[in-house]
Design a protein around this motif. Structure first.
Motif, PDB file in Angstrom:
ATOM      1  N   ALA A  24       0.827  -1.199   0.000  1.00 51.99           N
ATOM      2  CA  ALA A  24       0.000   0.000   0.000  1.00 51.99           C
ATOM      3  C   ALA A  24       0.861   1.249   0.000  1.00 51.99           C
ATOM      4  CB  ALA A  24      -0.910   0.005   1.230  1.00 51.99           C
ATOM      5  N   SER A  25       0.424   2.228  -0.724  1.00 53.17           N
ATOM      6  CA  SER A  25       1.068   3.531  -0.670  1.00 53.17           C
ATOM      7  C   SER A  25       0.028   4.560  -0.272  1.00 53.17           C
ATOM      8  CB  SER A  25       1.677   3.898  -2.026  1.00 53.17           C
ATOM      9  OG  SER A  25       0.679   3.925  -3.017  1.00 53.17           O
ATOM     10  N   GLY A  26       0.472   5.585   0.427  1.00 56.23           N
ATOM     11  CA  GLY A  26      -0.477   6.570   0.921  1.00 56.23           C
ATOM     12  C   GLY A  26      -0.227   6.838   2.388  1.00 56.23           C
ATOM     13  N   ARG A  27      -0.466   8.033   2.780  1.00 55.95           N
ATOM     14  CA  ARG A  27      -0.100   8.462   4.128  1.00 55.95           C
ATOM     15  C   ARG A  27      -0.984   7.874   5.212  1.00 55.95           C
ATOM     16  NH1 ARG A  27      -0.517  14.705   3.945  1.00 55.95           N
ATOM     17  NH2 ARG A  27      -0.115  14.433   6.168  1.00 55.95           N
ATOM     18  N   PHE A  28      -2.194   7.506   4.877  1.00 60.26           N
ATOM     19  CA  PHE A  28      -3.145   7.127   5.915  1.00 60.26           C
ATOM     20  C   PHE A  28      -3.462   5.635   5.908  1.00 60.26           C
ATOM     21  CE2 PHE A  28      -3.596  11.399   7.018  1.00 60.26           C
ATOM     22  CZ  PHE A  28      -3.684  12.152   5.866  1.00 60.26           C
ATOM     23  N   PHE A  29      -2.545   4.837   5.410  1.00 57.91           N
ATOM     24  CA  PHE A  29      -2.764   3.390   5.322  1.00 57.91           C
ATOM     25  C   PHE A  29      -3.166   2.801   6.658  1.00 57.91           C
ATOM     26  CE2 PHE A  29      -2.331  -0.936   4.293  1.00 57.91           C
ATOM     27  CZ  PHE A  29      -1.539  -1.550   5.246  1.00 57.91           C
ATOM     28  N   SER A  30      -2.490   3.195   7.728  1.00 61.62           N
ATOM     29  CA  SER A  30      -2.739   2.597   9.041  1.00 61.62           C
ATOM     30  C   SER A  30      -4.112   2.965   9.590  1.00 61.62           C
ATOM     31  CB  SER A  30      -1.649   3.005  10.028  1.00 61.62           C
ATOM     32  OG  SER A  30      -1.622   4.403  10.186  1.00 61.62           O
ATOM     33  N   SER A  31      -4.816   3.896   8.951  1.00 62.80           N
ATOM     34  CA  SER A  31      -6.145   4.289   9.408  1.00 62.80           C
ATOM     35  C   SER A  31      -7.231   3.353   8.905  1.00 62.80           C
ATOM     36  CB  SER A  31      -6.464   5.704   8.932  1.00 62.80           C
ATOM     37  OG  SER A  31      -5.525   6.628   9.424  1.00 62.80           O
ATOM     38  N   TYR A  32      -6.898   2.508   7.949  1.00 59.82           N
ATOM     39  CA  TYR A  32      -7.888   1.668   7.288  1.00 59.82           C
ATOM     40  C   TYR A  32      -7.845   0.233   7.802  1.00 59.82           C
ATOM     41  CZ  TYR A  32      -8.489   5.318   3.788  1.00 59.82           C
ATOM     42  OH  TYR A  32      -8.760   6.495   3.149  1.00 59.82           O
ATOM     43  N   ALA A  33      -9.013  -0.355   7.891  1.00 56.44           N
ATOM     44  CA  ALA A  33      -9.071  -1.807   7.991  1.00 56.44           C
ATOM     45  C   ALA A  33      -8.806  -2.352   6.583  1.00 56.44           C
ATOM     46  CB  ALA A  33     -10.437  -2.260   8.474  1.00 56.44           C
ATOM     47  N   MET A  34      -8.178  -3.505   6.508  1.00 57.65           N
ATOM     48  CA  MET A  34      -7.810  -4.091   5.227  1.00 57.65           C
ATOM     49  C   MET A  34      -8.483  -5.440   5.053  1.00 57.65           C
ATOM     50  SD  MET A  34      -5.900  -1.830   3.902  1.00 57.65           S
ATOM     51  CE  MET A  34      -5.321  -2.780   2.492  1.00 57.65           C
ATOM     52  N   GLY A  35      -8.943  -5.681   3.854  1.00 59.69           N
ATOM     53  CA  GLY A  35      -9.625  -6.923   3.571  1.00 59.69           C
ATOM     54  C   GLY A  35      -9.082  -7.603   2.330  1.00 59.69           C
ATOM     55  N   TRP A  36      -9.301  -8.896   2.270  1.00 57.55           N
ATOM     56  CA  TRP A  36      -9.058  -9.684   1.060  1.00 57.55           C
ATOM     57  C   TRP A  36     -10.392 -10.232   0.581  1.00 57.55           C
ATOM     58  CZ3 TRP A  36      -4.570 -10.118  -1.644  1.00 57.55           C
ATOM     59  CH2 TRP A  36      -3.383  -9.775  -1.001  1.00 57.55           C
ATOM     60  N   PHE A  37     -10.612 -10.100  -0.711  1.00 57.24           N
ATOM     61  CA  PHE A  37     -11.773 -10.665  -1.363  1.00 57.24           C
ATOM     62  C   PHE A  37     -11.296 -11.558  -2.500  1.00 57.24           C
ATOM     63  CE2 PHE A  37     -15.489  -8.322   0.272  1.00 57.24           C
ATOM     64  CZ  PHE A  37     -14.849  -7.369   1.040  1.00 57.24           C
ATOM     65  N   ARG A  38     -12.182 -12.371  -3.014  1.00 59.61           N
ATOM     66  CA  ARG A  38     -11.833 -13.180  -4.174  1.00 59.61           C
ATOM     67  C   ARG A  38     -13.041 -13.300  -5.098  1.00 59.61           C
ATOM     68  NH1 ARG A  38     -11.100 -19.097  -1.192  1.00 59.61           N
ATOM     69  NH2 ARG A  38     -13.312 -19.482  -0.759  1.00 59.61           N
ATOM     70  N   GLN A  39     -12.724 -13.526  -6.363  1.00 62.38           N
ATOM     71  CA  GLN A  39     -13.787 -13.694  -7.354  1.00 62.38           C
ATOM     72  C   GLN A  39     -13.391 -14.787  -8.325  1.00 62.38           C
ATOM     73  OE1 GLN A  39     -14.940 -10.094  -9.415  1.00 62.38           O
ATOM     74  NE2 GLN A  39     -16.935 -10.969  -9.911  1.00 62.38           N
ATOM     75  N   ALA A  40     -14.207 -15.834  -8.350  1.00 63.20           N
ATOM     76  CA  ALA A  40     -14.014 -16.936  -9.280  1.00 63.20           C
ATOM     77  C   ALA A  40     -14.811 -16.653 -10.549  1.00 63.20           C
ATOM     78  CB  ALA A  40     -14.459 -18.239  -8.632  1.00 63.20           C
TER      79      ALA A  40
END
Length: 124
Positions: A24-40
């Motif tokens: 991730a790039s960007g100053r406020f990365f640590s402010s976000y929850a992060m998720g993984w999704f998938r699409q078949a």
């Protein structure tokens, strides 16, 4: 603004492991929850896992619980998805995404930023 780039996908046999990374790039990365999704192919995008901004809380889809582990390193602006005991049904394009509210981590419509995806293929 947050930019996300996934890597680590590939072809693996059933029972094998892969580790996906999301830079991730960007100053406020640590402010976000992060998720993984998938699409078949032919299916809707589905939630896989999420990690809170501090890394102190995680949440998994039932289909991957006990096999996948999500983690993050805020100092490096990285999110990881360790995938073990892979099954053919795990085959999909995997996306990393950022959301401001932990309440909505399962809802792809609530996410603010997305990566381009990385392909995971599991052979039987």
């Amino acid at each position: 603004q947050v930019q996300l780039v996934e890597s680590g996908g590939g072809l693996v046999q059933a029972g094998g492991s892969l580790r996906l990374s999301c830079a991730a790039s960007g100053r406020f990365f640590s402010s976000y929850a992060m998720g993984w999704f998938r699409q078949a192919p032919g299916k809707e995008r589905e939630f896989v896992a999420a990690v809170r901004w501090s890394g102190g809380a995680t949440y998994y889809a039932d289909s991957v619980k006990g096999r996948f582990t999500i983690s993050r390193d805020n100092a490096k602006n990285m999110v990881y998805l360790q995938m073990n005991s892979l099954k053919p049904e795990d085959t999909a394009v995997y996306y990393c995404a950022a959301v401001t509210s932990w309440v909505f981590v399962r809802d792809s419509r609530r996410y603010d930023y997305w990566g381009q995806g990385t392909q995971v293929a599991v052979s039987s």
